[in-house]
Design an enzyme around this catalytic site. Sequence first.
Site, PDB file in Angstrom:
ATOM      1  N   PHE A  80      -7.205  73.325  66.783  1.00 17.05           N
ATOM      2  CA  PHE A  80      -6.496  72.045  66.831  1.00 17.05           C
ATOM      3  C   PHE A  80      -5.303  72.017  65.882  1.00 17.05           C
ATOM      4  O   PHE A  80      -4.148  71.973  66.298  1.00 17.05           O
ATOM      5  CB  PHE A  80      -7.512  70.938  66.509  1.00 17.05           C
ATOM      6  CG  PHE A  80      -6.936  69.574  66.290  1.00 17.05           C
ATOM      7  CD1 PHE A  80      -5.877  69.104  67.050  1.00 17.05           C
ATOM      8  CD2 PHE A  80      -7.476  68.739  65.321  1.00 17.05           C
ATOM      9  CE1 PHE A  80      -5.362  67.829  66.843  1.00 17.05           C
ATOM     10  CE2 PHE A  80      -6.977  67.474  65.106  1.00 17.05           C
ATOM     11  CZ  PHE A  80      -5.914  67.014  65.866  1.00 17.05           C
ATOM     12  N   ILE A  81      -5.565  72.082  64.586  1.00 13.52           N
ATOM     13  CA  ILE A  81      -4.478  72.007  63.613  1.00 13.52           C
ATOM     14  C   ILE A  81      -3.681  73.305  63.597  1.00 13.52           C
ATOM     15  O   ILE A  81      -2.453  73.299  63.536  1.00 13.52           O
ATOM     16  CB  ILE A  81      -5.023  71.674  62.212  1.00 13.52           C
ATOM     17  CG1 ILE A  81      -5.699  70.302  62.220  1.00 13.52           C
ATOM     18  CG2 ILE A  81      -3.903  71.707  61.167  1.00 13.52           C
ATOM     19  CD1 ILE A  81      -6.403  69.940  60.915  1.00 13.52           C
ATOM     20  N   TYR A  91     -20.812  70.836  54.425  1.00 15.79           N
ATOM     21  CA  TYR A  91     -19.410  71.100  54.737  1.00 15.79           C
ATOM     22  C   TYR A  91     -18.541  70.859  53.507  1.00 15.79           C
ATOM     23  O   TYR A  91     -17.717  71.704  53.127  1.00 15.79           O
ATOM     24  CB  TYR A  91     -18.946  70.203  55.887  1.00 15.79           C
ATOM     25  CG  TYR A  91     -17.471  70.308  56.198  1.00 15.79           C
ATOM     26  CD1 TYR A  91     -16.974  71.393  56.913  1.00 15.79           C
ATOM     27  CD2 TYR A  91     -16.582  69.323  55.788  1.00 15.79           C
ATOM     28  CE1 TYR A  91     -15.622  71.493  57.204  1.00 15.79           C
ATOM     29  CE2 TYR A  91     -15.231  69.410  56.073  1.00 15.79           C
ATOM     30  CZ  TYR A  91     -14.759  70.493  56.782  1.00 15.79           C
ATOM     31  OH  TYR A  91     -13.417  70.589  57.060  1.00 15.79           O
ATOM     32  N   LYS A 104     -16.058  73.392  51.018  1.00 17.87           N
ATOM     33  CA  LYS A 104     -14.655  73.153  50.700  1.00 17.87           C
ATOM     34  C   LYS A 104     -14.423  73.091  49.187  1.00 17.87           C
ATOM     35  O   LYS A 104     -13.388  73.533  48.683  1.00 17.87           O
ATOM     36  CB  LYS A 104     -14.164  71.866  51.384  1.00 17.87           C
ATOM     37  CG  LYS A 104     -14.071  71.977  52.902  1.00 17.87           C
ATOM     38  CD  LYS A 104     -13.100  73.069  53.328  1.00 17.87           C
ATOM     39  CE  LYS A 104     -12.932  73.156  54.820  1.00 17.87           C
ATOM     40  NZ  LYS A 104     -11.966  74.202  55.232  1.00 17.87           N
ATOM     41  N   ILE A 164     -12.444  58.545  68.809  1.00 19.06           N
ATOM     42  CA  ILE A 164     -11.216  58.298  69.568  1.00 19.06           C
ATOM     43  C   ILE A 164     -11.418  58.650  71.036  1.00 19.06           C
ATOM     44  O   ILE A 164     -11.150  57.834  71.933  1.00 19.06           O
ATOM     45  CB  ILE A 164     -10.034  59.092  68.982  1.00 19.06           C
ATOM     46  CG1 ILE A 164      -9.724  58.622  67.565  1.00 19.06           C
ATOM     47  CG2 ILE A 164      -8.800  58.954  69.874  1.00 19.06           C
ATOM     48  CD1 ILE A 164      -8.727  59.504  66.840  1.00 19.06           C
ATOM     49  N   ARG A 209     -25.443  53.387  62.738  1.00 18.28           N
ATOM     50  CA  ARG A 209     -24.547  54.459  62.323  1.00 18.28           C
ATOM     51  C   ARG A 209     -25.306  55.517  61.527  1.00 18.28           C
ATOM     52  O   ARG A 209     -26.236  55.207  60.791  1.00 18.28           O
ATOM     53  CB  ARG A 209     -23.417  53.873  61.467  1.00 18.28           C
ATOM     54  CG  ARG A 209     -22.288  54.833  61.142  1.00 18.28           C
ATOM     55  CD  ARG A 209     -21.138  54.077  60.472  1.00 18.28           C
ATOM     56  NE  ARG A 209     -19.971  54.932  60.317  1.00 18.28           N
ATOM     57  CZ  ARG A 209     -19.784  55.746  59.292  1.00 18.28           C
ATOM     58  NH1 ARG A 209     -20.676  55.814  58.324  1.00 18.28           N
ATOM     59  NH2 ARG A 209     -18.687  56.494  59.219  1.00 18.28           N
TER      60      ARG A 209
END
Length: 321
Positions: free
Chosen positions: A16-17, A149, A153, A194, A275
């Site tokens: 994607f990026i 995750y 990082k 989205i 959620r």
Amino acid sequence: MNFARKKIFITGGAGFIGSHIVDELLLEKPGQIVVFDNFIRGTKENLKEALKSKKVKIIKGDITNFSHLKRAMKGTDFIFHEAALWLLECEDKPRQAININIIGAYNVCQAAIDNKVKKIVAASSSSVYGDGLYFPTDENHPFNNYLFYGATKVANEQFYRAFWKRYGLNYVALRYLNVYGPRQDYRSAYISAIMNFINKLAKGEPPIIFGDGTATMDLIYVGDVARANILALKSAVTNEAFNVASGKETTVKELLDILADLMGKKEIKPIFQPRDKKLVSRRFGDARKARKMLGFRAETSVREGMKKVIEWRNKIENSKS
């Protein structure tokens, strides 16, 4: 900085990026762009336009294979490191997360040293902050992460610092906020909302909001993120981490309202469901450091960016019919 005759290496360059960085790089007229990708998440379709240029070369490979990575990197001047295991998969497969995100990043750094690479611009994440202790969250915020995750990082950033200190390997770490845009991965923990909203609205069905809709994101358009990467490479800055953020909060409910308005579906009401409590409920990044030191400012509004996402999605759907 003149990129002519420069070889630029992009791990995860078909993703994607990464693919948007390739597009942005081509505007700089480099000598060669090498996309190094295992094509588990990345696709050649993402590089469809870029591959029209003879300057773009694809090497199928994995950052966990050090010897192959080192050979492929031969003659490289600069690296963009985008390859990583995504958030939810890291939670399900923590050992794989260590192998890909930590050992893989170490391999990239070591191969860079062995090949005398001048600088790495590396994808970090706002996940290093965990649950924000204050907002907007700046780069001085402590590491407050509780996810596998985010842990990878944090480890990555510490390795970049160690390689810079010991070997003089220049780097910039970019802490991405909530990146969205064409080619986005539907499976992403936050950005999947989205596409789920768009797909439901297109069918005339009620979208599902997890939570009460007040959770926020700092939505930044992928084209702006690609531009931030180029600015970081061009700058003389090293041994620094930057938020790549819009510096604005958007609630999940506000996002749905924007999409419904753009698609002419304002009459459709959402369904609310519980959620996932593991996910962060608020993201709001301070964008001032990148503005001051890199000259970066997000230019694409959420409404403008979502319009581009809808157009991209419609183009894909129309090609299927």
